[in-house]
Structures are given as C-alpha cells and as structure tokens.
Scaffold this motif. Structure first.
Motif, PDB file in Angstrom:
ATOM      1  N   SER A   1       0.836  -1.203   0.000  1.00 38.61           N
ATOM      2  CA  SER A   1       0.000   0.000   0.000  1.00 38.61           C
ATOM      3  C   SER A   1       0.866   1.246   0.000  1.00 38.61           C
ATOM      4  CB  SER A   1      -0.942   0.004   1.207  1.00 38.61           C
ATOM      5  OG  SER A   1      -0.211  -0.067   2.410  1.00 38.61           O
ATOM      6  N   VAL A   2       0.351   2.283  -0.633  1.00 37.86           N
ATOM      7  CA  VAL A   2       1.075   3.551  -0.726  1.00 37.86           C
ATOM      8  C   VAL A   2       0.084   4.692  -0.516  1.00 37.86           C
ATOM      9  CG1 VAL A   2       0.829   3.551  -3.251  1.00 37.86           C
ATOM     10  CG2 VAL A   2       2.576   4.974  -2.177  1.00 37.86           C
ATOM     11  N   LEU A   3       0.495   5.684   0.276  1.00 35.63           N
ATOM     12  CA  LEU A   3      -0.348   6.851   0.564  1.00 35.63           C
ATOM     13  C   LEU A   3       0.356   8.102   0.065  1.00 35.63           C
ATOM     14  CD1 LEU A   3      -2.911   8.006   1.959  1.00 35.63           C
ATOM     15  CD2 LEU A   3      -1.525   8.234   4.041  1.00 35.63           C
ATOM     16  N   TYR A   4      -0.338   8.858  -0.759  1.00 36.57           N
ATOM     17  CA  TYR A   4       0.167  10.114  -1.311  1.00 36.57           C
ATOM     18  C   TYR A   4      -0.454  11.252  -0.503  1.00 36.57           C
ATOM     19  CZ  TYR A   4       2.149  12.807  -5.237  1.00 36.57           C
ATOM     20  OH  TYR A   4       2.907  13.632  -6.028  1.00 36.57           O
ATOM     21  N   ILE A   5       0.348  12.244  -0.126  1.00 41.37           N
ATOM     22  CA  ILE A   5      -0.146  13.322   0.734  1.00 41.37           C
ATOM     23  C   ILE A   5       0.200  14.676   0.139  1.00 41.37           C
ATOM     24  CG2 ILE A   5      -0.048  14.373   3.028  1.00 41.37           C
ATOM     25  CD1 ILE A   5       0.658  11.673   4.190  1.00 41.37           C
ATOM     26  N   ALA A   6      -0.805  15.551   0.067  1.00 42.13           N
ATOM     27  CA  ALA A   6      -0.603  16.936  -0.368  1.00 42.13           C
ATOM     28  C   ALA A   6      -1.672  17.802   0.284  1.00 42.13           C
ATOM     29  CB  ALA A   6      -0.631  17.035  -1.894  1.00 42.13           C
ATOM     30  N   ALA A   7      -1.827  19.026  -0.205  1.00 37.44           N
ATOM     31  CA  ALA A   7      -2.655  20.009   0.498  1.00 37.44           C
ATOM     32  C   ALA A   7      -4.050  20.180  -0.076  1.00 37.44           C
ATOM     33  CB  ALA A   7      -1.948  21.372   0.507  1.00 37.44           C
ATOM     34  N   HIS A   8      -4.199  20.067  -1.390  1.00 36.38           N
ATOM     35  CA  HIS A   8      -5.456  20.444  -2.031  1.00 36.38           C
ATOM     36  C   HIS A   8      -5.916  19.411  -3.058  1.00 36.38           C
ATOM     37  CE1 HIS A   8      -3.104  24.292  -1.385  1.00 36.38           C
ATOM     38  NE2 HIS A   8      -4.163  24.501  -0.616  1.00 36.38           N
ATOM     39  N   PRO A   9      -7.190  19.439  -3.412  1.00 35.11           N
ATOM     40  CA  PRO A   9      -7.612  18.771  -4.639  1.00 35.11           C
ATOM     41  C   PRO A   9      -6.809  19.350  -5.803  1.00 35.11           C
ATOM     42  CG  PRO A   9      -9.516  19.490  -3.361  1.00 35.11           C
ATOM     43  CD  PRO A   9      -8.311  20.124  -2.717  1.00 35.11           C
ATOM     44  N   ASP A  10      -6.391  18.522  -6.695  1.00 34.64           N
ATOM     45  CA  ASP A  10      -5.579  18.803  -7.892  1.00 34.64           C
ATOM     46  C   ASP A  10      -4.090  18.875  -7.600  1.00 34.64           C
ATOM     47  OD1 ASP A  10      -4.665  21.573  -7.426  1.00 34.64           O
ATOM     48  OD2 ASP A  10      -6.603  22.271  -8.114  1.00 34.64           O
ATOM     49  N   ASP A  11      -3.668  18.758  -6.331  1.00 36.44           N
ATOM     50  CA  ASP A  11      -2.235  18.670  -6.042  1.00 36.44           C
ATOM     51  C   ASP A  11      -1.679  17.284  -6.365  1.00 36.44           C
ATOM     52  OD1 ASP A  11      -2.055  21.252  -5.098  1.00 36.44           O
ATOM     53  OD2 ASP A  11      -2.105  20.706  -2.974  1.00 36.44           O
ATOM     54  N   GLU A  12      -2.558  16.288  -6.382  1.00 38.47           N
ATOM     55  CA  GLU A  12      -2.081  14.912  -6.505  1.00 38.47           C
ATOM     56  C   GLU A  12      -1.511  14.639  -7.896  1.00 38.47           C
ATOM     57  OE1 GLU A  12      -6.427  14.448  -7.873  1.00 38.47           O
ATOM     58  OE2 GLU A  12      -5.159  15.826  -6.748  1.00 38.47           O
TER      59      GLU A  12
ATOM     60  N   ASP B   1      -1.272  -0.586 -12.376  1.00 35.97           N
ATOM     61  CA  ASP B   1      -0.171  -1.431 -12.852  1.00 35.97           C
ATOM     62  C   ASP B   1       0.403  -2.265 -11.711  1.00 35.97           C
ATOM     63  OD1 ASP B   1       1.988  -1.721 -15.253  1.00 35.97           O
ATOM     64  OD2 ASP B   1       3.001  -1.771 -13.308  1.00 35.97           O
ATOM     65  N   LYS B   2       0.871  -1.614 -10.651  1.00 31.68           N
ATOM     66  CA  LYS B   2       1.457  -2.337  -9.531  1.00 31.68           C
ATOM     67  C   LYS B   2       0.388  -3.013  -8.672  1.00 31.68           C
ATOM     68  CE  LYS B   2       5.255  -2.308  -9.139  1.00 31.68           C
ATOM     69  NZ  LYS B   2       6.277  -3.156  -9.800  1.00 31.68           N
ATOM     70  N   LEU B   3      -0.857  -2.540  -8.779  1.00 34.59           N
ATOM     71  CA  LEU B   3      -2.005  -3.098  -8.072  1.00 34.59           C
ATOM     72  C   LEU B   3      -1.895  -2.946  -6.556  1.00 34.59           C
ATOM     73  CD1 LEU B   3      -2.576  -6.336 -10.188  1.00 34.59           C
ATOM     74  CD2 LEU B   3      -3.677  -4.105 -10.441  1.00 34.59           C
ATOM     75  N   TYR B   4      -1.141  -1.916  -6.125  1.00 28.93           N
ATOM     76  CA  TYR B   4      -1.082  -1.588  -4.709  1.00 28.93           C
ATOM     77  C   TYR B   4      -2.403  -0.963  -4.267  1.00 28.93           C
ATOM     78  CZ  TYR B   4       4.029  -1.875  -5.329  1.00 28.93           C
ATOM     79  OH  TYR B   4       5.304  -2.284  -5.617  1.00 28.93           O
ATOM     80  N   ARG B   5      -2.712  -1.110  -3.000  1.00 30.65           N
ATOM     81  CA  ARG B   5      -3.779  -0.289  -2.436  1.00 30.65           C
ATOM     82  C   ARG B   5      -3.227   1.130  -2.359  1.00 30.65           C
ATOM     83  NH1 ARG B   5      -6.886  -0.163   3.451  1.00 30.65           N
ATOM     84  NH2 ARG B   5      -8.642   1.078   2.661  1.00 30.65           N
ATOM     85  N   THR B   6      -3.889   2.053  -3.025  1.00 27.68           N
ATOM     86  CA  THR B   6      -3.353   3.389  -3.232  1.00 27.68           C
ATOM     87  C   THR B   6      -4.332   4.422  -2.693  1.00 27.68           C
ATOM     88  OG1 THR B   6      -2.271   2.606  -5.255  1.00 27.68           O
ATOM     89  CG2 THR B   6      -2.452   4.992  -4.962  1.00 27.68           C
ATOM     90  N   GLY B   7      -3.824   5.383  -1.934  1.00 27.94           N
ATOM     91  CA  GLY B   7      -4.681   6.419  -1.376  1.00 27.94           C
ATOM     92  C   GLY B   7      -4.104   7.805  -1.587  1.00 27.94           C
ATOM     93  N   TYR B   8      -4.984   8.789  -1.607  1.00 26.49           N
ATOM     94  CA  TYR B   8      -4.555  10.192  -1.631  1.00 26.49           C
ATOM     95  C   TYR B   8      -5.196  10.922  -0.464  1.00 26.49           C
ATOM     96  CZ  TYR B   8      -4.101  15.109  -2.861  1.00 26.49           C
ATOM     97  OH  TYR B   8      -3.839  16.460  -2.816  1.00 26.49           O
ATOM     98  N   LEU B   9      -4.368  11.505   0.388  1.00 26.66           N
ATOM     99  CA  LEU B   9      -4.836  12.339   1.487  1.00 26.66           C
ATOM    100  C   LEU B   9      -4.631  13.795   1.102  1.00 26.66           C
ATOM    101  CD1 LEU B   9      -5.759  13.102   4.322  1.00 26.66           C
ATOM    102  CD2 LEU B   9      -3.441  12.566   5.154  1.00 26.66           C
ATOM    103  N   SER B  10      -5.730  14.480   0.846  1.00 22.88           N
ATOM    104  CA  SER B  10      -5.697  15.926   0.616  1.00 22.88           C
ATOM    105  C   SER B  10      -6.050  16.590   1.939  1.00 22.88           C
ATOM    106  CB  SER B  10      -6.721  16.316  -0.468  1.00 22.88           C
ATOM    107  OG  SER B  10      -6.806  17.720  -0.597  1.00 22.88           O
ATOM    108  N   LEU B  11      -5.157  17.407   2.460  1.00 22.17           N
ATOM    109  CA  LEU B  11      -5.422  17.988   3.773  1.00 22.17           C
ATOM    110  C   LEU B  11      -6.667  18.869   3.761  1.00 22.17           C
ATOM    111  CD1 LEU B  11      -1.950  18.869   5.307  1.00 22.17           C
ATOM    112  CD2 LEU B  11      -3.196  16.720   5.280  1.00 22.17           C
TER     113      LEU B  11
END
Length: 834
Positions: A45-56, A67-77
């Motif tokens: 699993s991988v978690l991506y973190i940034a501040a806003h929608p559209d930062d990701e 592709d890698k089939l990881y559980r993938t998340g985006y945390l927008s503060l």
C-alpha cells in the motif's frame, strides 16, 4: 426578483425533479475482474499526501493502482475551499463541496482511494508559518496520523518538500505534517485516544515526489531515484498517462483539463525518512502473502483462480473464489486478511453477475413522510444462489428464495421516514467550524471523503453455499430523455425549509430608511394548520401569523417583511428566518437547503441557516446603469443591485448589440478575459466606449494554467503577474491620496480596509505603461511593497481600471469598505479629479 433569486440559490420545489449531474451504476467488466483477481496476491500500500484537490500526481496514482495493483490512497489535507472557481460563483464551503466530488470522480477513474483531514483551505498562503497561524497544527497532524494508522501504508509519498519549493504555504505545511506524522503514527504516546480504534503504524519510508513545473520550479536531478510510469495496459486498452489525464480533467472547477499522454514518463523521488531506499520503492517490504501468518496456501489458491479465469465465462471462477473466501475467513483477523476478504467478496459478486439495486423514484425522503423503496436482485449468469433476506432501515424481510437465472426479483416497500431521522448533511458541516478547520467530534468520521448515504439496503445472499451480505446505498433513479437511465444520491430533508433574500440589505447609515426582505417558506410535504413566520432582526419584532394555513407538497409561499435601518448605528447585523406550523403534523423550519448541480459530478445538497445581513453604512453612489460582462462566475452583480444600480448582464451577443453609451460603467466579471475569447472581437468597441467618456473596470484575470488571457484588455500595455497580498489585514497606503477614486463620492480611509476576508488582492498588474496611475501600496509580512492591486488610466474622455482587489469575496461578505471603494470606481467618469 428577490423571490426568483432565492429560488435559484436554494434547492426548492420543482428543482428536485430536474437534477443536474447524474451517474450510472458501476458495472465491472471481465477486464476489471481479471485485474481484481491479480490484485489479490498484491499486499502493498502507498499513501500520497498533499494540500489540495488537484495537487495529486494522478499519473503516479494510476500507475500504483492499475499497474502495480497496490492499495493506493490520496490524502488531501483540505477540500480546496479557498480556491478559485472557473465554472460558477460558489466560494468557500460550497467550492469545497464541488472539489470534494471532483476528487471522488477522479478516484473512480484512476482507482485510488480518497481521504481528507479537517483542515480548511483559507486561501493562498505564502509560508507554512502563516498557514499554521490558522490551522491548528496538532489537530491537523492528528488527522494525518489517523489516516496513516487506518490505511497502514508501506510507503508514504509527499507531493511537496518541507523546504518551500512548492510555492504555497499549504503545500509546504502538508509536507511538514506528513513527515511529522510518519514518526508520530508509530508512537503510541501520540494521540492515544485513537488507539481505541486503530494501532500504531510505522511506514517503511517516506519520499518526496520531486517535480518540474516549468520555469524556476525544477527540483529534479538525474541522481534521484526514478522509474517509468507511462506504460500501456493492454487489459484496459489505455496507457497510464491516458487514464491519468481523464482523472485530472475531473478538476473542472480549476480548469485543469489536460491532454492524454502516451509513452515514457519518468517520476523522480527524494527520500526524507525511514529505511534507506534500495533498488525499488518497496525494497524491504513484503508485498505478498508472506506478510500474513498462516496464509501459506492462499497465494496458490489465488493463482489457481487466475489460471482458470475465462473472460467470457467469469462465473466459472465463483466456486474457487468462494473457497478462497472461506480460507481467508479461517485466518486470524488482521489488516490484510480483512482487506482481501472484502476484495474477494466483491469479486464473487462481480464474477457471478449478481445485480443488486436499491432505488426510489423520488429524489428525497422527507422527515415525517414516507417513501417507496425498490430492492432488485438478478442472478444474471445463473450461479447457484439463494436470497435469504433484504432490509433497509425499519423494513426487514426474511425468506429463503432461490434465484432463477437472469430473472429480476423485486421487493417494493413504502417506508415511514421518522421525524427524527438524521438529515443528509456532509458530516464536516454539522458543527460550527473554526477559522482554520472543520469541527468533527466523531473520530471514526475523520478522513472520510463523502457524506454517508441517507439509506442503505442490505442483501443477504448465499452464493455457492456461502452466506454473504452485500450493501447498496438507496439512490434516486430516473430516466433522462437524452441521457437515459441515471442515478442521483438520495437525501433526507426536513418537512419545511426557510430561505431569506436578498443576501444583504444595504441601509444608509444615520438615516431612517427601510427595505423589503423576503422569507420563502417551502413545504417538502403537505402542511396545514396555523403558521408563524419570523424574521429575527435585532430590536425589531418581525413576524406574521396565519391561523388557517395550508401548503401542498413541493410548494412554497413568500412572506415580505419591512426591515428598518438600525437607529443605533450598528454597521452590520445578521437576521435569521424561522417558521413554526401548528397542526396535525407540526413542523419547525429554520434551515435553508442549498443545491449545487454540475454535469461532471453528482448533485450536492446541504443545509444551513441562511442569514440576511443588514449593512448600515455611509455609502454614496453616482451613475445608474451598469453593464456587467459575464466571466467565470461571481456575485458582484447582486451587490451592485443592492447599491441601487440597474445591472444588465452582457454575454457575447448582448455586448455586440448593446448601445454601450447607455452604461455609466461596464465591469468585467472575474477572469472574463481568461474565459471569454469573444472579448477580442469587442476590444475596439470597448475602447471606443472608454474614449468617448465611458468607464471600463476589469476585475482580476489569471496568468497561470487556468488559461492565458484570451483577449486584449486595456488601452495601454500592462502585464498580469502572480503577485498577490494574502494577508487580509495588510496595511494599505494611499499613493495618490487626492485621486478621485479615494475621494468621490466616498472619502476612503484606512477604516475601509478593515474586516476584509481571506486576502486583499490577487494577480496584480505589473510592467505598466506610463499612462497608468497606481493608487494603493501594500505588502505581505517580510515582502517588498507592491503597487499593482489597483491601476487606473485616462483614455480619451473616459477611464480604464484594472484591479486585483478581491471584490468578488468582500462584497458577498458584506465588507463596508469594498462597497464604498467600488462605488468610487464606478463614479470615476461622473466628476473630474479633485
């Protein structure tokens, strides 16, 4: 006019029956099922973190997820509440609601999951220090820790560095908090109240996804760890760049539509913490079943299902999936066991062709009323299965019914909606917020991206001998004559709502005046009896009562009230509407219901107390008629009408045909020159209007990726920069104190810049032709003074103004000085300079 404005602002009556955006129910393909099967053997699993929608970085999220089939998340503060809006006039909380749905639309495309903290986007911030003066640092940090402990990522990636190259204080703050949370999430002494629900978690490493945004923002070096994410997925028939572009293009309110890309695309990384990086991002991380004790045979079972998978007959994999499900159930509960158990259950449903649906033919359910709910099952591929029970809210039926192949089984039930049933309200809007964050007291809700469904149906089905429970949100289903069958979220709403209008009543300070306000009372179910309607204004008793009152479902009635100016001289006060119905089914109404509808996201509804602001100010105006060029969308025209001006909205056809001499001033809406290329064809007309004595006032336009200026603007050259003043309390100096704009018809002083919200000014003018005059000087802390917020030039007999001052924010916020200064800009051609 007032009543019609209220109807447009608030989601009432027949508006329910004409939803805007809608979506079809997801129907996974054999390709989706195949990728889901392969994912069963991937435990990373991988978690991506940034501040806003559209930062990701949607391309990276797509690569990890598809592709890698990881559980993938985006945390927008944040939910992007303080941004700009290219598609409408929503700001603040409402813009955050739009951008939340845009992110969820994006995630449905790229396959990642979405999370948020409680942080509120209060607008552009130049430093993390400024950001943390408004964000409660520990509160937001606790949210990041909570999401990490829940999601348990092996790897955390930040979009921005802690050192400021991200250019926005929120960006840098998001990286600082992510790196602090990387350590804090593993420390049981940090935020121990969370441990009633989750366990401490230590991710293996944290990295910064370096970038090259063009110009001076290249942070990539060749020695950084990097890999290609631009591959082609033959199962999906698209490259990851193509999928990512579709995902990023969901950020329509920000004008972030991008072309699809193909070919090599390298992403670069710099490690900021954790176990040193080896040859791979997940080096030293077990991403298979070896990380789950007792699961020795699971990988083999999964591989056997994959090997026997038939794209044309996915139902043949159901027995193997059911056996796998039983094997997983036999393992001790744990993060990956539970995650994969849920994935297998979904795959059983998908591979079997089981259709489950819960819908109504009404867009809302009313407290104290009833609604008919339809539950549908269909065993489309003939897998042996039996329906054991279906239930929703208080309705529950237990049976033992074998499902025939490809045959609809429908259960319909009219259900009572209790008067105390919870309204469908975004959870982050239920409590009063603080300056820098939403108030959410339920720990389990923090991080969730969306509002909980109004009603949820449960289907108990035995598939190939295994009892399973599936859930579906009850949704509003309808058929559009053009788009066909569509769904919208179902909302639970109150029996009645009240809305006020206009938003602001302008009163002349020191004078005994009165203006009319309106309360619009809407019945969402049939109401009768005696009704009392009040407009609660301080020191004024404004109420009306009808002893014999009756209002049919989906109808409304307006109640006019005369509001007098405040003889005590208060500059600003707020009033609220309230209604009480006494009768067989009593009802209180104190909330308004707002609807937001756009074609790319599901309809949004939320509830609020709708204040009417009474503004008592010393305001003088000159001129009468204003032409307003429609831009990206703002609420300035309504403010102009409250100031007493007659406003004519000018689109392409209206501007081309209108007699411009009839306008005392023409004002362009925010970003009109970004969005309206047709202004080029009218440049000569507008300049002639100015030259012959007119007054053209241009509000800010952008110079960034939202879109270049598409038309000539002024009579003399100038450049639009990205300079801005983000401190709404920044001192303002008058460079030309004798200029008419600061003296006529209102004497502008420093007091007129008190009470401003979010910021002073954005996208300033620079590189000015000598014919321009600069009027105001201001600066953010630690920065050099900037004179580009308001520039004025004479041209012939008239005036041209470009201003980055954020009238579009201040006028709806009832800031007195914004009204007075705008009145002076409009009056520039009404009297010679003093």
């Amino acid at each position: 006019m007032i009543i019609e404005t209220i109807r447009k602002r608030f989601f009432l009556l027949a508006a329910f029956l004409v939803p805007g955006a809608a979506f079809a129910q997801a129907s996974p393909t054999s390709a989706d099922i195949y990728l889901g099967l392969r994912k069963l053997n991937v435990l990373g699993s991988v978690l991506y973190i940034a501040a806003h929608p559209d930062d990701e970085n949607t391309r990276l999220l797509t690569f990890f997820s598809r592709d890698k089939l990881y559980r993938t998340g985006y945390l927008s503060l944040t939910r992007g509440d303080g941004g700009q809006n290219l598609i409408g006039d929503e700001q603040g909380v409402e813009l955050g609601l739009i951008r939340t749905q845009e992110l969820l639309s994006a995630r449905r495309i790229d396959g990642a999951e979405q999370f948020f903290s409680r942080a509120f986007d209060f607008g552009f911030s130049k430093t993390p220090e400024e950001t943390f003066t408004k964000w409660d640092r520990e509160k937001v940090l606790s949210d990041v820790v909570w999401v990490i402990r829940q999601f348990q990522p092996d790897v955390i990636i930040t979009r921005f560095p802690t050192t400021g190259e991200g250019g926005h204080g929120h960006h840098t703050a998001s990286a600082i908090l992510a790196n602090e949370a990387f350590t804090a999430a593993a420390d049981p002494s940090r935020f121990p109240e969370q441990l009633a629900y989750v366990k401490p978690w230590q991710a293996k490493r944290i990295l910064w996804n370096t970038f090259n945004f063009g110009g001076n923002s290249n942070t990539i070096t060749n020695d950084q760890y990097h890999f290609d994410v631009g591959g082609f997925n033959p199962v999906l028939g698209k490259s990851y760049g193509e999928i990512a572009a579709d995902s990023r293009s969901q950020h329509k309110s920000q004008g972030f539509g991008v072309p699809r890309s193909r070919g090599e695309a390298l992403e670069y990384f710099k490690q900021t913490g954790g176990v040193p990086l080896g040859n791979e991002l997940f080096s030293d991380v077990a991403t298979d079943w070896a990380r789950v004790p007792g699961s020795d045979d699971v990988a083999r079972q999964v591989q056997a299902v994959i090997a026997g998978y038939d794209f044309l007959k996915p139902q043949q994999s159901v027995p193997g999936l059911v056996a796998l499900y039983r094997s997983l159930k036999g393992l001790p509960a744990g993060y990956w066991r539970d995650q994969k158990l849920a994935e297998v259950k979904d795959l059983i449903e998908q591979a079997s062709g089981l259709w489950l649906e819960a819908y109504t033919t009404e867009p809302y359910a009313v407290q104290g009323d009833s609604i008919r709910v339809n539950l549908v099952l269909n065993d489309r591929l003939g897998v042996p299965m039996t329906s054991k029970a279906v239930s929703v809210a208080s309705f529950d039926t237990t049976w033992n019914r074998a499902l025939a192949a490809n045959t609809n089984v429908t259960v319909s039930k009219t259900m009572a909606i209790d008067t105390n049933m919870t309204l469908t309200q975004p959870y982050w809007l239920r409590e009063k917020m603080s300056e820098g964050s939403y108030t959410v007291n339920d720990q389990t809700l923090i991080g969730r991206p969306d509002v909980e469904p109004a009603l949820t149906a449960r289907f108990s089905v035995t598939v190939a001998g295994e009892p399973l429970v599936f859930t579906r949100p009850v949704r509003y289903k309808f058929t559009d004559p053009v788009k066909g069958e569509l769904y919208q979220p179902l909302s639970i709403i109150p029996a009645a709502t009240v809305a006020t209008g206009p938003d602001i009543l302008l009163m002349q300070k020191g004078e005994k005046t009165a203006q009319q306000a309106t309360v619009l009372f809407a019945a969402n179910r049939t109401l009768s009896g005696a009704v009392t309607v009040e407009l609660r204004v301080k020191n004024q008793n404004l109420s009306t009562r009808e002893a014999a009152f009756s209002l049919a479902r989906n109808s409304s009635k307006s109640y006019p009230f005369t509001v007098a100016s405040d003889s005590r001289g208060q500059d600003k006060q707020y009033s609220y509407a309230f209604a009480h119905v006494q009768g067989p089914q009593p009802a209180d109404a104190y909330l308004a219901m707002r609807s937001i509808n756009y074609a790319h996201i599901p309809s949004i509804r939320y509830f609020l107390t709708d204040p009417l602001t009474v503004l008592n100010i010393d305001l003088k105006t000159k001129g009468k008629k204003i032409g307003y060029i429609v831009g990206a969308g703002d609420k300035v025209p309504q403010a102009l009408e409250q100031m007493g001006f007659e406003v004519t909205m000018l689109g392409e056809k209206e501007l081309a045909r209108a007699n411009l001499k009839g306008f005392d001033a023409i004002i362009s809406g925010v970003r009109a020159y970004n969005t309206d290329e047709w202004l080029n064809a009218n440049y000569a007309r507008l300049m002639k209007y100015v030259e012959e004595g007119g007054n053209l006032i241009v509000q800010y336009n952008t110079s960034n990726q939202i879109g270049p200026v598409r038309a000539k603007i002024g009579p003399y050259p100038f450049t639009i920069s990205r300079n801005r003043i983000t401190d709404e309390t920044a001192a303002v100096s008058f460079l030309k104190p004798d200029h008419a704009v600061l003296n006529y018809p209102n004497k502008i002083t420093g007091d007129d810049f008190k009470g401003w919200i979010q910021e002073r000014s954005i996208y300033h003018a620079t590189e000015l032709d000598k014919n321009f005059e600069t009027i105001l000087r201001m600066n953010d802390p630690g920065e050099a003074p900037d004179d580009g917020s308001l520039v004025i030039s004479r041209y012939g007999k008239g005036f041209f103004t470009y201003t980055g001052l954020v009238f579009f924010r201040e006028l709806p916020a009832a800031v007195p000085g914004a009204y007075r200064l705008l009145a002076n800009l409009i009056a520039l051609n009404q009297k010679k300079e003093i």
